[in-house]
Design a protein around this motif. Structure first.
Motif: not given
Length: 176
Positions: A30-31, A58-59, A34, A54-56
């Protein structure tokens, strides 16, 4: 009719995905960071416009080593492509509560059209007087379409990571 703006409630929303690993199990992720917004005519979501970012970085998949690999140049290349974005081009009612959401997904420096399924959960007021709207959005994309091509062959045949990515998105919006 007046245009209504809706902002995502991130504490009641999630952007999730699943990818087959070794051809037989799913790995979920999940992210964590976002934003999303919607624009409607009044409270009517027919033909609504949606935008998402979405902030990559933050995956998360629950495994720090795997997350690090996903952020590397082998996959998302977060250093050069820190965001993924989606901008809708159509939100079409199929029947009561079911919609088709189409738009452009930008990921890894590539922009491609996608079509997703959206289930509209309805509109209600929360105990604090905020008007909320809920959606469940699902779909599939092929990660190779966005240049995410890393893989490893298995000695039994097949590959380590599936090309197909299943999306599982829950969005709760707050009327602004």
């Amino acid at each position: 009719m007046a245009t209504t703006k809706w902002a995502v409630d991130p504490t009641h929303s999630e952007i999730g995905f699943k990818v087959k690993h070794m051809m037989f199990t799913n790995v979920s992720g999940s992210f964590g960071k976002f934003t999303a917004e919607a624009e409607t005519d009044g409270d009517n979501f027919d033909n609504a416009k949606f935008a998402f970012s979405g902030d990559i970085n933050s995956i998360t998949t629950g495994n720090a080593d795997r997350d690090g690999h996903l952020l590397s140049a082998d996959f998302f290349d977060a250093e050069h492509h820190p965001k993924l974005t989606f901008e809708s081009t159509a939100f079409t009612k199929k029947n009561e509560g079911d919609y088709t959401l189409t738009g452009n997904l930008t990921l890894h420096g590539e922009t491609r059209p996608v079509t997703l399924e959206a289930e509209f959960g309805g509109i209600a007021k929360d105990p604090w007087g905020n008007t909320k709207a809920g959606f469940t959005i699902t779909g599939k994309i092929n990660r190779k379409d966005w240049g995410l091509t890393w893989n490893a062959a298995l000695e039994t045949g097949g590959v380590l990571v599936s090309e197909e990515v299943k999306l599982a998105i829950e969005l709760q919006f707050v009327k602004q």
